[in-house]
Design an enzyme around this catalytic site. Sequence first.
Site, PDB file in Angstrom:
ATOM      1  N   ASP A 237       0.876  -1.163   0.000  1.00 50.31           N
ATOM      2  CA  ASP A 237       0.000   0.000   0.000  1.00 50.31           C
ATOM      3  C   ASP A 237       0.925   1.228   0.000  1.00 50.31           C
ATOM      4  OD1 ASP A 237      -2.080   1.767   0.017  1.00 50.31           O
ATOM      5  OD2 ASP A 237      -3.124   0.885   1.722  1.00 50.31           O
TER       6      ASP A 237
HETATM    7  C1  BGC Z   1      -5.007   3.305  -0.041  1.00 48.47           C
HETATM    8  C2  BGC Z   1      -5.041   2.294  -1.168  1.00 48.47           C
HETATM    9  C3  BGC Z   1      -4.824   2.997  -2.479  1.00 48.47           C
HETATM   10  C4  BGC Z   1      -3.521   3.772  -2.433  1.00 48.47           C
HETATM   11  C5  BGC Z   1      -3.220   4.527  -3.702  1.00 48.47           C
HETATM   12  C6  BGC Z   1      -3.769   4.182  -0.100  1.00 48.47           C
HETATM   13  O1  BGC Z   1      -3.842   5.220   0.825  1.00 48.47           O
HETATM   14  O2  BGC Z   1      -5.059   2.633   1.204  1.00 48.47           O
HETATM   15  O3  BGC Z   1      -6.264   1.612  -1.165  1.00 48.47           O
HETATM   16  O4  BGC Z   1      -4.826   2.077  -3.527  1.00 48.47           O
HETATM   17  O5  BGC Z   1      -3.582   4.710  -1.375  1.00 48.47           O
HETATM   18  O6  BGC Z   1      -4.104   5.587  -3.865  1.00 48.47           O
END
Ligand code: BGC
Length: 819
Positions: A237
């Site tokens: 993530d």
């Molecule tokens: C989120 C993810 C997301 C990523 C990119 C993170 O803060 O938890 O679900 O895909 O950001 O935007």
Amino acid sequence: MAGTHATPADEAAREAVVDAALAALDLDAKTRLLAGQDLWTLPALPEIGLRSLVMSDGPIGVRGVRWTADDPSVALPSPTALAATWDPELARRAGVLLAQEARRKGVHVLLAPTINLHRSPLGGRHFEAYSEDPYLTGEIGTGYVRGVQSGGVGTTVKHFVANDAETDRFTVDNLVPERALRELYLAPFEAIVENAHPWGIMTAYNTVNGTTMTEHHHLVNEVLRGEWGFDGFNVSDWTAARSTTGALTGGLDVAMPGPVTVYGEALAAAVRAGEATEAQVDEAVRRVLRLAARVGILEGADPVVPEPPAPVDGAALAREIARRSFVLVRNETRGERPALPLEPGATVALVGAAARDARILGGGSATVFPARVVSPLDGLTAALPEGSLTYAVGADPNEELAVADQGFVLRAVCRDADATVLGTGSAPNGQIQWTGSDLPDGVTPEALRTVELTGTFTPRETGTHTFGIKGLGAFTLSVDGTTHFDAVQAADKDDPFGAFFSAPVPRAQPDLTAGTPVEVCLAHVVTLPDDVPFTAVGFSLCHQEPRRDPDELIAEAVEAARAAETAVVVVATTERVESEGFDRVDLRLPGRQDDLVRAVAAANPRTVVVVNSGSPVELPWREETAAVLLTWFPGQEGGAALADVLTGAHEPGGRLPTTWGPLADAPVTRVTPADGELPYGEGVFIGYRAWDRAGTTPTYPFGHGLGYTDWTYESIEVTGTTTATVRLRNTGTRPGREVVQLYLAPTTPDADRPARRLAGFATVEAAPGETAETTVELPRRAFETWDEATNSWTYAKGSYEVAAGRSIADRRVSTTIEA
Ligand code: BGC
């Protein structure tokens, strides 16, 4: 359902190309490939014919690499809505559309689906996950992944694992008993890996049982890859990768975003220092190259899907999914007929702020920018005869400022330190969210000093308007020639995405006149933060309409309701209630909306309440109303779908994917860690499993939802332990669709096991008077429990009731079997 498994011969051919490409790379190139080069992409490696891999959120649309409305995206209903269809085939079709959107935007991997569970109704991203039930989650997720990948686009099933709440999400250590992990939280990941063969997975921010998920050797290498045979890539993530060798050993392939990550040069240095081996790096690179080959950006390798599937009409599909997701939880008879569908030609008083300014999606990384939004007011205006519809705001739940939108015409002007204009960018609303590659033409991060969001605002109401700023740093705000704010706005909590998730702060309150445009300018001095590993400019101009006396607004709505045959009240949550980045504090509708419903229902016995929220809210007034329709975050076509359902052109097709009840009765609610730890002490008892055990009746049970016809369940037969056949008859007056749900219960109660579980479901359609028969396979896993002593699944022999019905609480036919 069409699979996305490539033939073994194709896979072998791609693997040969991957091997050759891997062998041609040196350590520096390999480690570079494992690190984001910016917010959304991996570097190209021309020496092996590898193009840059592009990733994008997910899950209700494909935003693309720009966080702006410049390149709009189809916005489908929220994942809770998709799950409420109980239709994996519809989820597959959603996936096919998303692949089409991804291809259009040059995206190779969609950062979706979110398959964490609805453990607590307070979870801020509840709207972005499917269900409290792992089986339903796995089935919907399987359809979605198959759909996206059948369009040649990869998925990252996320967030592995137990990212079920937002509070302290970067650091929380979720203490999850092994059995609960296996039977609940890991189960949808396992099902999707087995049934849909995802090309990627995203490891979560949180820690599980003492190990952060981007370093979780046991769950990633031993369980996901070892036991389940997952052969895709594992991306962190965003900013979740914490250490170089820890992540590599823990099975993390790609650290996002870049350019500053724990991989890249740091990883090459670790190998040279003997702290990691090149063989480990090779394994990670192999998985990235395999993904590149599958999506068709590695020269010499045939992509899994050479030609895009037939085009899909995105708006039509968004509308179909929305009406299939709406859950009619209450529909009382008033006079001769039920409140819904509306009587043709009846006059309607439409009430509610969200009926005009529709709330179509939940906040955070799931945000996309659709080209158009059909509000309930738009949808009903188009569907009802002229002169039969009135509108009143009734109550405005937006107690905080929202991103400037209605009435604003803005553009972004970028200047250097000498105030010379470097370039200008479009700004369709008041939000600027740029990363390096998004800067307007002619603007470089090095030269950029200020961004001015400037233009006009034409109020639609006379009174005191509030303007505010969301973001961190130095700002100057002027409205109508007066400077109202010229200072620094500081962070209120320590979060690398603070500017993104912080609340807007009110900074100006001018009195304005409806229809008279005024000049507006918000200037921001750009400072690139040290703790965010990419170039980012993010701030918003926010606005709030004049606040009218709440009692007066309610009185106006009551008058309108009294004058019409039916009142339709749209109640909603706001962006400050349901979003990524924080959890909810209660389940109440914000503002005076509960008072509004009560007052309107008292004035009009045919009051229909439309609930526009991504996740459960309390409905304390429900018994006073004629009908209640849950519409989730219904996506861009929500208002059109609402008109379809209210008028009866289509029946509402949804069933609850999660139990709805008041917070005070909810058995599992805690989302706040103590000393960094959040114990999942309830073990396998979440959702209906927990309500059942507590013996508490929720407001509306799991699986509940009414259509516009009636069904009589006639029989159930089970062959062995594997196949259940259910026969039912449409005993109403309209053609209809029914979601037949099968629940399995050990006949001898066992305190350690849930009393009952969803073991299968299917959808049938029938005309009035017709019977329909459906055969549902009962998965072996429905009879198994995880044995913590032997670390394995145990088949729980014994006698079971298999019941078929309309919800977990409304079981119509059953039989007993020996397993
Ligand atoms: C989120 C993810 C997301 C990523 C990119 C993170 O803060 O938890 O679900 O895909 O950001 O935007």
